[in-house]
Design a protein around this motif. Sequence first.
Motif, PDB file in Angstrom:
ATOM      1  N   PRO A   1       0.891  -1.125  -0.051  1.00 16.76           N
ATOM      2  CA  PRO A   1       0.078  -0.025   0.042  1.00 16.76           C
ATOM      3  C   PRO A   1       0.848   1.110   0.026  1.00 16.76           C
ATOM      4  CG  PRO A   1      -0.728  -1.384   1.887  1.00 16.76           C
ATOM      5  CD  PRO A   1       0.582  -2.025   1.227  1.00 16.76           C
ATOM      6  N   ARG A   2       0.356   2.321  -0.588  1.00 13.36           N
ATOM      7  CA  ARG A   2       0.943   3.801  -0.522  1.00 13.36           C
ATOM      8  C   ARG A   2       1.193   4.259   0.820  1.00 13.36           C
ATOM      9  NH1 ARG A   2       2.974   5.656  -5.115  1.00 13.36           N
ATOM     10  NH2 ARG A   2       2.504   4.583  -6.967  1.00 13.36           N
ATOM     11  N   THR A   3       0.223   3.738   1.478  1.00 12.56           N
ATOM     12  CA  THR A   3       0.278   4.366   3.096  1.00 12.56           C
ATOM     13  C   THR A   3       1.249   3.685   3.852  1.00 12.56           C
ATOM     14  OG1 THR A   3      -1.372   2.465   3.775  1.00 12.56           O
ATOM     15  CG2 THR A   3      -2.273   4.694   2.940  1.00 12.56           C
ATOM     16  N   MET A   4       2.012   2.612   3.363  1.00 11.63           N
ATOM     17  CA  MET A   4       3.300   2.158   4.277  1.00 11.63           C
ATOM     18  C   MET A   4       4.418   3.150   4.438  1.00 11.63           C
ATOM     19  SD  MET A   4       3.450  -1.741   3.171  1.00 11.63           S
ATOM     20  CE  MET A   4       4.740  -2.202   4.308  1.00 11.63           C
ATOM     21  N   ARG A   5       4.887   3.061   5.587  1.00  9.63           N
ATOM     22  CA  ARG A   5       6.069   4.060   6.091  1.00  9.63           C
ATOM     23  C   ARG A   5       7.436   3.632   5.303  1.00  9.63           C
ATOM     24  NH1 ARG A   5      10.158   3.809   9.765  1.00  9.63           N
ATOM     25  NH2 ARG A   5       9.534   1.818  10.352  1.00  9.63           N
ATOM     26  N   THR A   6       7.398   2.171   5.129  1.00  6.97           N
ATOM     27  CA  THR A   6       8.669   1.885   4.152  1.00  6.97           C
ATOM     28  C   THR A   6       7.932   1.201   2.759  1.00  6.97           C
ATOM     29  OG1 THR A   6       9.176  -0.053   5.372  1.00  6.97           O
ATOM     30  CG2 THR A   6      10.390   2.059   5.802  1.00  6.97           C
ATOM     31  N   HIS A   7       8.661   1.056   1.823  1.00  4.90           N
ATOM     32  CA  HIS A   7       8.407   0.163   0.478  1.00  4.90           C
ATOM     33  C   HIS A   7       6.910   0.780   0.202  1.00  4.90           C
ATOM     34  CE1 HIS A   7      12.031  -1.979   1.642  1.00  4.90           C
ATOM     35  NE2 HIS A   7      11.457  -2.465   2.727  1.00  4.90           N
TER      36      HIS A   7
ATOM     37  N   GLU B   1       4.662 -15.785   6.292  1.00  5.02           N
ATOM     38  CA  GLU B   1       4.361 -14.569   5.898  1.00  5.02           C
ATOM     39  C   GLU B   1       3.343 -14.665   4.681  1.00  5.02           C
ATOM     40  OE1 GLU B   1       5.398 -11.263   6.496  1.00  5.02           O
ATOM     41  OE2 GLU B   1       6.635 -11.781   8.338  1.00  5.02           O
ATOM     42  N   ALA B   2       3.548 -15.430   3.845  1.00  2.00           N
ATOM     43  CA  ALA B   2       2.648 -15.468   2.684  1.00  2.00           C
ATOM     44  C   ALA B   2       1.131 -15.810   3.005  1.00  2.00           C
ATOM     45  CB  ALA B   2       3.063 -16.509   1.708  1.00  2.00           C
ATOM     46  N   THR B   3       1.213 -16.664   4.182  1.00  2.00           N
ATOM     47  CA  THR B   3       0.065 -16.980   4.814  1.00  2.00           C
ATOM     48  C   THR B   3      -0.874 -15.793   5.405  1.00  2.00           C
ATOM     49  OG1 THR B   3       0.663 -19.399   5.286  1.00  2.00           O
ATOM     50  CG2 THR B   3      -1.188 -18.518   6.427  1.00  2.00           C
ATOM     51  N   GLU B   4       0.090 -15.121   6.338  1.00  2.00           N
ATOM     52  CA  GLU B   4      -0.614 -14.049   6.877  1.00  2.00           C
ATOM     53  C   GLU B   4      -0.914 -12.639   5.938  1.00  2.00           C
ATOM     54  OE1 GLU B   4       2.311 -14.706  10.937  1.00  2.00           O
ATOM     55  OE2 GLU B   4       2.725 -12.973   9.409  1.00  2.00           O
ATOM     56  N   GLU B   5      -0.102 -12.824   4.837  1.00  2.00           N
ATOM     57  CA  GLU B   5      -0.194 -11.604   3.999  1.00  2.00           C
ATOM     58  C   GLU B   5      -1.457 -11.632   3.069  1.00  2.00           C
ATOM     59  OE1 GLU B   5       4.037  -9.187   3.897  1.00  2.00           O
ATOM     60  OE2 GLU B   5       3.635 -10.811   2.263  1.00  2.00           O
ATOM     61  N   VAL B   6      -1.487 -12.715   2.513  1.00  2.00           N
ATOM     62  CA  VAL B   6      -2.420 -13.168   1.206  1.00  2.00           C
ATOM     63  C   VAL B   6      -3.356 -14.296   1.274  1.00  2.00           C
ATOM     64  CG1 VAL B   6      -0.929 -11.942  -0.429  1.00  2.00           C
ATOM     65  CG2 VAL B   6      -0.555 -14.460  -0.307  1.00  2.00           C
ATOM     66  N   GLY B   7      -3.141 -15.073   2.500  1.00  2.00           N
ATOM     67  CA  GLY B   7      -4.039 -16.364   2.835  1.00  2.00           C
ATOM     68  C   GLY B   7      -3.768 -17.524   1.979  1.00  2.00           C
ATOM     69  N   LEU B   8      -2.391 -17.637   1.749  1.00  2.00           N
ATOM     70  CA  LEU B   8      -1.997 -18.764   0.964  1.00  2.00           C
ATOM     71  C   LEU B   8      -1.974 -19.947   1.903  1.00  2.00           C
ATOM     72  CD1 LEU B   8      -0.108 -19.870  -1.372  1.00  2.00           C
ATOM     73  CD2 LEU B   8       1.957 -19.546  -0.231  1.00  2.00           C
TER      74      LEU B   8
ATOM     75  N   SER C   1      -2.849  -3.538   5.616  1.00  2.00           N
ATOM     76  CA  SER C   1      -2.200  -2.496   6.075  1.00  2.00           C
ATOM     77  C   SER C   1      -0.697  -2.728   5.159  1.00  2.00           C
ATOM     78  CB  SER C   1      -1.671  -2.507   7.610  1.00  2.00           C
ATOM     79  OG  SER C   1      -1.205  -3.749   7.992  1.00  2.00           O
ATOM     80  N   GLU C   2      -0.390  -4.171   4.780  1.00  2.00           N
ATOM     81  CA  GLU C   2       0.841  -4.345   4.272  1.00  2.00           C
ATOM     82  C   GLU C   2       0.661  -4.984   2.808  1.00  2.00           C
ATOM     83  OE1 GLU C   2       3.370  -7.196   6.263  1.00  2.00           O
ATOM     84  OE2 GLU C   2       2.855  -6.131   8.442  1.00  2.00           O
ATOM     85  N   VAL C   3      -0.645  -5.165   2.301  1.00  2.00           N
ATOM     86  CA  VAL C   3      -0.900  -5.693   1.163  1.00  2.00           C
ATOM     87  C   VAL C   3      -1.742  -5.029   0.117  1.00  2.00           C
ATOM     88  CG1 VAL C   3      -1.246  -7.483  -0.548  1.00  2.00           C
ATOM     89  CG2 VAL C   3      -0.216  -7.938   1.487  1.00  2.00           C
ATOM     90  N   ALA C   4      -1.728  -4.234  -0.739  1.00  2.00           N
ATOM     91  CA  ALA C   4      -2.732  -3.482  -1.378  1.00  2.00           C
ATOM     92  C   ALA C   4      -3.627  -4.405  -2.573  1.00  2.00           C
ATOM     93  CB  ALA C   4      -2.308  -2.173  -2.215  1.00  2.00           C
TER      94      ALA C   4
END
Length: 228
Positions: free
Chosen positions: A58-64, A89-96, A138-141
């Motif tokens: 997301p463009r709202t992130m402080r970094t990246h 991390e992939a499970t937490e971020e995108v439900g893998l 908050s970490e994946v748009a």
Amino acid sequence: MTALPAWWEPLLSRARQARAGDFTRLHRPEPGGRVGAVLVLFGQDATGEPDVLIIQRPRTMRTHAGQPAFPGGAAEPADADAAATALREATEEVGLRPGTVTVLATLPALWIPVSDFVVSPVLAWWRAPHDLHAVQVSEVARVARVRVADLVDPARRSQVRHPGGWVGPGFDVAGMRVWGFTAGVLSRLLELGGWAVPWSAERIIDLDPSDAPAGPRVVGSGWEPPVP
């Protein structure tokens, strides 16, 4: 293990023999760097053609902010190894669903100076693809499966120039400009897989300052393959 599609070779054999110097000219500090991992997840579409999973921050992130990336992040004490970090991390971020994935190789750890992370790319086969979505908004748009055929298209390739002087590979795919660490790893994997085709390195695109994280000045590409 279910037989892998033929397109995995020669990528897999070459990746298992790769060294850090095959991906970067930057030397990992000893000791130093925060440990992390990313998941380089290759699947195939309905026609049997390979694709790879890319997320956009997301463009709202402080970094990246707004940057395309592989799923991944920092290691946690409970993680057994880099593969465990990448899958968690992939499970937490995108439900893998980890049970749909076969980890095939862990590539050499690569140092990212701007964040002082030492990141291990984990190469994996997505043998049973399923729908994904941004779990951690908050970490994946957004989440995209990008075709290898699009990545190797010369019209979609360029070099991206950071305002600080860094120059490295870039891809314009799925409505995203992929650059930095992610593009560098992808560029080398395309070479290892025998997929890459000639493209014009003279096409240089200046990165919008709003998309460029602050960091040390690095002249030249840290992620270009070494000159033979």
